[in-house]
Design a protein around this motif. Structure first.
Motif, PDB file in Angstrom:
ATOM      1  N   GLY A   1       0.929  -1.469   0.051  1.00  0.00           N
ATOM      2  CA  GLY A   1       0.122  -0.113  -0.094  1.00  0.00           C
ATOM      3  C   GLY A   1       0.813   1.375  -0.071  1.00  0.00           C
ATOM      4  N   THR A   2       0.199   2.391   0.266  1.00  0.00           N
ATOM      5  CA  THR A   2       0.940   3.556   0.162  1.00  0.00           C
ATOM      6  C   THR A   2       2.186   3.536   1.114  1.00  0.00           C
ATOM      7  OG1 THR A   2      -1.071   4.782  -0.555  1.00  0.00           O
ATOM      8  CG2 THR A   2       0.877   5.802   0.520  1.00  0.00           C
ATOM      9  N   PRO A   3       1.938   3.274   2.342  1.00  0.00           N
ATOM     10  CA  PRO A   3       3.245   3.237   3.204  1.00  0.00           C
ATOM     11  C   PRO A   3       4.711   2.483   2.982  1.00  0.00           C
ATOM     12  CG  PRO A   3       1.263   2.818   4.378  1.00  0.00           C
ATOM     13  CD  PRO A   3       0.847   2.819   3.051  1.00  0.00           C
ATOM     14  N   HIS A   4       4.222   1.507   2.127  1.00  0.00           N
ATOM     15  CA  HIS A   4       5.180   0.469   1.493  1.00  0.00           C
ATOM     16  C   HIS A   4       5.975   1.079   0.263  1.00  0.00           C
ATOM     17  CE1 HIS A   4       2.277  -2.071   3.419  1.00  0.00           C
ATOM     18  NE2 HIS A   4       3.182  -2.813   3.639  1.00  0.00           N
ATOM     19  N   ILE A   5       5.103   1.887  -0.663  1.00  0.00           N
ATOM     20  CA  ILE A   5       5.769   2.396  -1.839  1.00  0.00           C
ATOM     21  C   ILE A   5       6.466   3.789  -1.344  1.00  0.00           C
ATOM     22  CG2 ILE A   5       3.682   3.582  -2.306  1.00  0.00           C
ATOM     23  CD1 ILE A   5       6.161   1.884  -4.639  1.00  0.00           C
ATOM     24  N   THR A   6       6.148   4.449  -0.436  1.00  0.00           N
ATOM     25  CA  THR A   6       6.662   5.723  -0.037  1.00  0.00           C
ATOM     26  C   THR A   6       7.971   5.272   0.587  1.00  0.00           C
ATOM     27  OG1 THR A   6       5.262   5.706   2.089  1.00  0.00           O
ATOM     28  CG2 THR A   6       4.496   6.783   0.182  1.00  0.00           C
ATOM     29  N   ALA A   7       7.957   4.114   1.481  1.00  0.00           N
ATOM     30  CA  ALA A   7       9.423   4.043   2.077  1.00  0.00           C
ATOM     31  C   ALA A   7      10.195   3.317   0.897  1.00  0.00           C
ATOM     32  CB  ALA A   7       8.915   2.696   3.008  1.00  0.00           C
ATOM     33  N   SER A   8       9.742   2.771  -0.039  1.00  0.00           N
ATOM     34  CA  SER A   8      10.566   2.414  -1.146  1.00  0.00           C
ATOM     35  C   SER A   8      11.336   3.552  -2.017  1.00  0.00           C
ATOM     36  CB  SER A   8      10.084   1.282  -2.057  1.00  0.00           C
ATOM     37  OG  SER A   8       9.697   0.154  -1.300  1.00  0.00           O
ATOM     38  N   ARG A   9      10.326   4.438  -2.195  1.00  0.00           N
ATOM     39  CA  ARG A   9      10.860   5.756  -2.818  1.00  0.00           C
ATOM     40  C   ARG A   9      11.990   6.525  -1.984  1.00  0.00           C
ATOM     41  NH1 ARG A   9       6.748  10.553  -4.010  1.00  0.00           N
ATOM     42  NH2 ARG A   9       6.501  10.389  -1.508  1.00  0.00           N
ATOM     43  N   SER A  10      11.658   6.364  -0.680  1.00  0.00           N
ATOM     44  CA  SER A  10      12.623   7.154   0.368  1.00  0.00           C
ATOM     45  C   SER A  10      14.242   6.293   0.154  1.00  0.00           C
ATOM     46  CB  SER A  10      12.197   6.996   1.627  1.00  0.00           C
ATOM     47  OG  SER A  10      10.981   7.989   1.821  1.00  0.00           O
ATOM     48  N   PHE A  11      13.907   4.995   0.097  1.00  0.00           N
ATOM     49  CA  PHE A  11      15.122   4.321  -0.180  1.00  0.00           C
ATOM     50  C   PHE A  11      15.783   4.685  -1.428  1.00  0.00           C
ATOM     51  CE2 PHE A  11      17.248  -0.048  -1.291  1.00  0.00           C
ATOM     52  CZ  PHE A  11      18.326   0.068  -0.383  1.00  0.00           C
ATOM     53  N   VAL A  12      15.263   4.536  -2.543  1.00  0.00           N
ATOM     54  CA  VAL A  12      15.729   4.792  -3.870  1.00  0.00           C
ATOM     55  C   VAL A  12      16.489   6.358  -3.789  1.00  0.00           C
ATOM     56  CG1 VAL A  12      15.430   5.348  -6.281  1.00  0.00           C
ATOM     57  CG2 VAL A  12      14.181   3.541  -5.042  1.00  0.00           C
ATOM     58  N   THR A  13      16.000   7.222  -3.119  1.00  0.00           N
ATOM     59  CA  THR A  13      16.208   8.589  -2.838  1.00  0.00           C
ATOM     60  C   THR A  13      17.685   8.546  -1.880  1.00  0.00           C
ATOM     61  OG1 THR A  13      14.122   9.525  -3.095  1.00  0.00           O
ATOM     62  CG2 THR A  13      15.816  10.912  -2.008  1.00  0.00           C
ATOM     63  N   LYS A  14      17.488   7.774  -0.896  1.00  0.00           N
ATOM     64  CA  LYS A  14      18.595   7.671  -0.214  1.00  0.00           C
ATOM     65  C   LYS A  14      19.924   7.109  -0.839  1.00  0.00           C
ATOM     66  CE  LYS A  14      20.210   7.580   4.370  1.00  0.00           C
ATOM     67  NZ  LYS A  14      20.153   8.741   5.218  1.00  0.00           N
ATOM     68  N   VAL A  15      19.697   6.023  -1.742  1.00  0.00           N
ATOM     69  CA  VAL A  15      20.634   5.441  -2.361  1.00  0.00           C
ATOM     70  C   VAL A  15      21.356   6.375  -3.495  1.00  0.00           C
ATOM     71  CG1 VAL A  15      21.277   3.627  -4.307  1.00  0.00           C
ATOM     72  CG2 VAL A  15      19.790   3.218  -2.479  1.00  0.00           C
ATOM     73  N   PHE A  16      20.577   7.200  -4.014  1.00  0.00           N
ATOM     74  CA  PHE A  16      20.866   8.159  -5.163  1.00  0.00           C
ATOM     75  C   PHE A  16      21.939   9.338  -4.346  1.00  0.00           C
ATOM     76  CE2 PHE A  16      20.518  12.173  -7.396  1.00  0.00           C
ATOM     77  CZ  PHE A  16      21.119  11.565  -8.803  1.00  0.00           C
ATOM     78  N   ASN A  17      21.198   9.884  -3.330  1.00  0.00           N
ATOM     79  CA  ASN A  17      21.693  10.997  -2.742  1.00  0.00           C
ATOM     80  C   ASN A  17      23.036  10.477  -2.005  1.00  0.00           C
ATOM     81  OD1 ASN A  17      19.965  12.597  -3.244  1.00  0.00           O
ATOM     82  ND2 ASN A  17      18.666  12.537  -1.358  1.00  0.00           N
ATOM     83  N   ALA A  18      23.183   9.437  -1.214  1.00  0.00           N
ATOM     84  CA  ALA A  18      24.404   9.106  -0.769  1.00  0.00           C
ATOM     85  C   ALA A  18      25.643   8.700  -1.808  1.00  0.00           C
ATOM     86  CB  ALA A  18      23.841   7.862   0.032  1.00  0.00           C
ATOM     87  N   SER A  19      25.115   7.962  -2.860  1.00  0.00           N
ATOM     88  CA  SER A  19      26.025   7.863  -4.030  1.00  0.00           C
ATOM     89  C   SER A  19      26.661   9.045  -4.638  1.00  0.00           C
ATOM     90  CB  SER A  19      25.317   6.741  -5.039  1.00  0.00           C
ATOM     91  OG  SER A  19      25.007   5.578  -4.343  1.00  0.00           O
ATOM     92  N   LYS A  20      25.861   9.911  -4.806  1.00  0.00           N
ATOM     93  CA  LYS A  20      26.192  11.264  -5.392  1.00  0.00           C
ATOM     94  C   LYS A  20      27.006  11.978  -4.614  1.00  0.00           C
ATOM     95  CE  LYS A  20      24.512  15.583  -7.475  1.00  0.00           C
ATOM     96  NZ  LYS A  20      23.415  16.331  -7.952  1.00  0.00           N
ATOM     97  N   PHE A  21      26.677  11.910  -3.228  1.00  0.00           N
ATOM     98  CA  PHE A  21      27.649  12.633  -2.268  1.00  0.00           C
ATOM     99  C   PHE A  21      28.918  11.873  -2.295  1.00  0.00           C
ATOM    100  CE2 PHE A  21      29.568  12.919   2.092  1.00  0.00           C
ATOM    101  CZ  PHE A  21      29.502  14.116   2.215  1.00  0.00           C
ATOM    102  N   ALA A  22      29.013  10.433  -2.395  1.00  0.00           N
ATOM    103  CA  ALA A  22      30.251   9.770  -2.169  1.00  0.00           C
ATOM    104  C   ALA A  22      30.998  10.371  -3.312  1.00  0.00           C
ATOM    105  CB  ALA A  22      29.973   8.431  -1.853  1.00  0.00           C
TER     106      ALA A  22
END
Length: 885
Positions: free
Chosen positions: A576-597
């Motif tokens: 449901g919505t809580p699950h997909i929003t959590a996954s979107r946050s994870f994708v964003t985390k992967v992108f931001n952390a990788s870009k920062f690195a």
């Protein structure tokens, strides 16, 4: 001063990851480069999956998206592991569903299929098919499916039609296909037999009518029977009782006059009858009830069919002939009531009734002349294949269900009274001849072909090998058959999986040079999709989710990760919505952390000899994560793989190592007490780059789009699709693991300590830590706990003891001047009042005998837990208030 930003990113990344801006371009580049196209000449080991073909009529639903996410993850990993992979796509002609849709389209113009004739109508269906299947392919591309589009198949392609004719003739010649009158699920609206999977059962409010057969005089022979379908009594040919029922012993073998038709019907004895249910006597209508049919066969009873294909009463010689079955139900009951034969009525009477999935009408069990597959030999082979381990079912807990079906299978009705589909290859001669003709064979002039078509499951049962060119000996069959794994839902284990196993094992037994004994080596059965409240997703409930809506709003990566994260073998999953929003946050985390690195110099290179404890620890955890992910993949537990990757990425790489790396290479924001050594900084960038390289590879099967952009930016490589899958190297972190665990505990306790003292995250305070073997604060501790070294005038306002593996560490801090004591006291006193009120309420309830005697155990346990939390809060807040003095 910290080091200036160092960027070695090989190409510029966007400021933020916006899926809609990148996914389509990335996917088209993959397809154009041929990364998904299988090479039959390759000497790589094969790995193959055939896509369960979606119906050409519609679009992919969330259940399809789940399967596709799982299959794509499996395929992408194997491709990276050096396998020659084939993921073969295709669609199913879906006989009933497609014909029904086209008939509805032409009905808008007041036309029926008969107005066009069979050939022209089929041409119209082909036109519909060509328009419809394009949307499914587009949806698959949006999801990122790495299928081999050059081998796209359709169940009515010329080659697949040849396979259907071939297997039909072989089965026919072997005596395993026959024509007979048997009971089927009949749809009066569609006017065809339908399969069990197309019948949905639902409880409905009907009526239960008790009827008197025989004499109306209590002293003369009679029986009372009950039925929910009064109209079927027009086709009754017996009344059955249990052979040991003393109440009817004198009647067994005698006859009674049928109340309406006047026929003499026998009283038969059969163990099928439950003497304790109702009156212990049941009416027998062999042509319109499955159990009655079997009983009719045992007792050689007549089986008059009293309904035509549209569900109208026929051939009874009564005034009810020509009536619709539901009208007749009322009229027959009224006549019997007028004659005094209705002795009891119960309405509403709730009972389960089968309905057509396509039309919603109640199906009619009906005796009909149909084509059948004799399944005893075939189902035994399908069962033995699993017993012998040739095919392995995941999870093993579903094996009993498999054996329960295949070991007790009834002959399979394969004919449908439709025009769209594979026409049965049997011809009838002018003198009553009947002959089956295979591919390339022609019936003599004047012969006519059977008008029925085959059940859709017949052609889809050949899917694993017909799609690879069987019955011809093709390079695809030689290379990729048997397929490696079948991914499908446990709900069609019998309807589709069993049929593929039956046909696959039959082909293997009938061909000396068969390409394989079974159609697939593994069967991964996923569960059903449920909404976030645990209810099964369905159109009727209105809780279904269009996967493309999620892709549009959250991106394909987040959609795929949400589904794969719940993919446990055999287990249902809620999304449901809580699950997909959590996954979107994870994708964003992967992108931001990788870009920062990358913006701070992370790069891939040979690991340096000199490593800090933090470096060793993260490399050790990477080793463990690779092993954990591999083990999860091999057992088809993709949920476990996703969880391992999620926590390693977020909790360890981002929350800990990246923060420590900031200190080691002096990134802005860390502000270490001392500038790190240049060698340490450079080594950290290499370690971080190598960890990121392998992490993006591990994530690629689940998050193909964002990892592709990040990895190519980090490494300068062409694509992640064909890069190597990470393997363990045997790296041993040694004592570094314990050291970092001590560090994590220390930082966690210090942060909690700060919070208890009312400090904001951004506030720095002076501190003295003893027990570490150094007077000065180590830079990582100072940076991550937001502390500064104590000066000569330092005066502690609070202290904390922390037990670590090597001993006890004492931390003292000075919060003077950093906390508004008046405001903090008011806040704490307010919190204390809430905690004390909750404590008083829970204490009163638990001290009330009446409450304890009536409340469920679960409620009492919940109150006890609330009380414990309240007690702990009261103690904590009071300690904090005392500390403010």
């Amino acid at each position: 001063m910290p080091h200036p930003r160092i960027s070695v990113v090989t190409r510029e990344l966007p400021k933020a990851w916006i899926p809609a801006d990148r996914e389509n371009e990335i996917y088209q580049r993959w397809v154009n480069a041929g990364y998904f196209t299988a090479d039959v000449t390759s000497d790589k080991p094969p790995f193959s999956i055939v896509l369960p073909p979606p119906n050409v009529t519609g679009s992919l639903h969330m259940g399809h998206a789940l399967e596709h996410a799982v299959m794509d993850a499996l395929v992408r990993r194997k491709r990276m592991q050096g396998f020659e992979t084939l993921w073969l796509p295709g669609t199913d002609h879906a006989g009933i569903a497609t014909q029904t849709l086209v008939e509805k389209q032409i009905a808008i113009d007041g036309k029926s299929k008969e107005d066009f004739g069979r050939e022209l109508f089929i041409d119209k269906v082909w036109d519909f098919k060509r328009e419809s299947e394009g949307s499914i392919k587009g949806q698959m591309a949006r999801l990122g499916d790495s299928v081999d589009w050059t081998r796209d198949r359709f169940t009515m392609d010329e080659g697949l039609s040849q396979a259907v004719q071939t297997i039909f003739k072989r089965l026919y010649d072997a005596g395993l296909i026959y024509r007979a009158e048997r009971l089927v699920n009949w749809s009066p609206v569609l006017q065809t037999a339908i399969s069990d999977i197309e019948v949905k059962y639902a409880d409905v409010d009907g009526e239960l009518v008790s009827l008197r057969y025989g004499s109306l005089n209590d002293n003369e022979p009679h029986v009372i029977v009950a039925t929910t379908r009064v109209e079927t009594m027009l086709g009754d040919t017996a009344v059955a009782v249990h052979p040991d029922d003393a109440r009817y012993a004198a009647l067994i073998g005698t006859t009674l006059e049928h109340p309406i038709t006047g026929r003499q019907i026998p009283i038969v004895a059969d163990d099928y009858v439950d003497p304790k249910f109702g009156t212990g006597a049941v009416k027998i209508t062999p042509a319109h009830d499955p159990n009655d049919f079997e009983l009719g066969l045992r007792h050689n009873l007549p089986m008059p069919n009293i309904m035509d294909t549209k569900g109208r009463i026929v051939d009874t010689g009564t005034e009810f002939d020509g009536m619709d079955r539901f009208e007749a139900r009322v009229k027959v009951r009224e006549r019997l009531a007028a004659e005094g034969r209705v002795v009891a009525e119960k309405r509403p009477y709730q009972h389960s009734v089968g309905h057509s999935e396509r039309t919603g009408e109640p199906i009619e069990p009906r005796l009909s002349l149909q084509w059948w597959v004799k399944v005893e030999q075939l189902s035994k082979a399908a069962g033995d294949a699993v017993r012998n381990g040739d095919t392995v079912i995941h999870p093993a807990s579903l094996e009993p269900r498999w054996f329960g079906w295949v070991d007790n299978m009834h002959d399979w009705c394969i004919s449908r009274q439709l025009w769209w589909g594979h026409r049965i290859p049997v011809w009838y001669g002018p003198n009553g001849e009947v002959e089956c003709f295979g591919p390339g064979e022609t019936a003599p002039a004047g012969w006519t072909q059977d008008t029925d078509v085959l059940d859709t499951w017949f052609s889809s049962g050949l899917w694993p090998f017909s799609t690879m060119g069987w019955p011809d000996k093709t390079p695809e069959l030689e290379k990729f058959y048997p397929t490696s794994v079948l991914v499908t839902g446990y709900d069609i284990l019998f309807f589709w999986v069993a049929r593929m196993m039956m046909f696959g094992t039959f082909v293997a037994s009938s061909e000396a040079d068969s390409p394989g004994a079974v159609p697939f080596k593994d069967v991964f059965l996923h569960g059903l999709l449920r909404d976030e409240h645990g209810k099964k997703m369905s159109k009727s409930r209105g809780n279904g989710i269009d996967p493309l809506d999620w892709v549009d709003e959250y991106g394909a990566d987040a959609t795929r990760f949400t589904l794969a994260r719940g993919a446990n073998p055999g287990a249902d999953l809620s999304v449901g919505t809580p699950h997909i929003t959590a996954s979107r946050s994870f994708v964003t985390k992967v992108f931001n952390a990788s870009k920062f690195a990358m913006m701070n110099g992370a790069r891939v290179g040979e690991l340096p000899a000199e490593l800090t404890d933090a470096d060793k620890w993260i490399l050790g955890r990477l080793e463990e994560t690779i092993a954990e992910v591999d083990e999860a993949f091999e057992s088809y537990n993709l949920s476990k793989a996703c969880e391992a990757l999620y926590h390693f990425t977020w909790d360890e790489v981002c929350d800990w190592y990246l923060e420590l790396a900031k200190v080691q290479f002096g990134a802005p924001g860390a502000e270490p007490a001392e500038r790190p050594d240049d060698a340490v900084a450079d080594n950290t960038r290499v370690v971080l780059g190598n960890v990121l390289d392998k992490l993006l590879r591990l994530l690629h099967p689940f998050l193909p789009f964002v990892t592709e952009d990040l990895w190519t930016a980090l490494t300068g490589g062409d694509t992640l699709v064909t890069s190597e899958w990470p393997t363990t190297t045997g790296f041993d972190a040694g004592a570094a693991t314990q050291n970092i665990e001590n560090f994590q505990k220390l930082i966690t306790e210090l942060r909690r300590f700060r919070s208890d003292q009312g400090l904001k995250d951004s506030q720095k305070v002076a501190a003295r830590i003893t027990g570490l073997g150094t007077e000065q604060l180590p830079p990582p501790i100072a940076a991550l706990a937001r502390l500064t070294d104590a000066t000569d005038t330092f005066a502690a306002t609070a202290s904390l003891e922390i037990r670590l593996s090597f001993g006890t560490v004492t931390a003292e801090i000075d919060t003077s001047g950093t906390v508004d004591l008046v405001a903090e006291r008011k806040r704490l006193e307010k919190d204390l009042a809430v905690a004390e009120k909750d404590l008083a309420q829970t204490t009163a309830k638990l001290g009330n005998p009446e409450f304890l005697s009536k409340a469920p155990d679960a409620v009492i346990e919940k109150i006890k837990a609330r009380k414990q939390v309240a007690e702990e809060e009261v103690v904590r807040i009071n300690e904090r208030l005392n500390g403010l003095k």
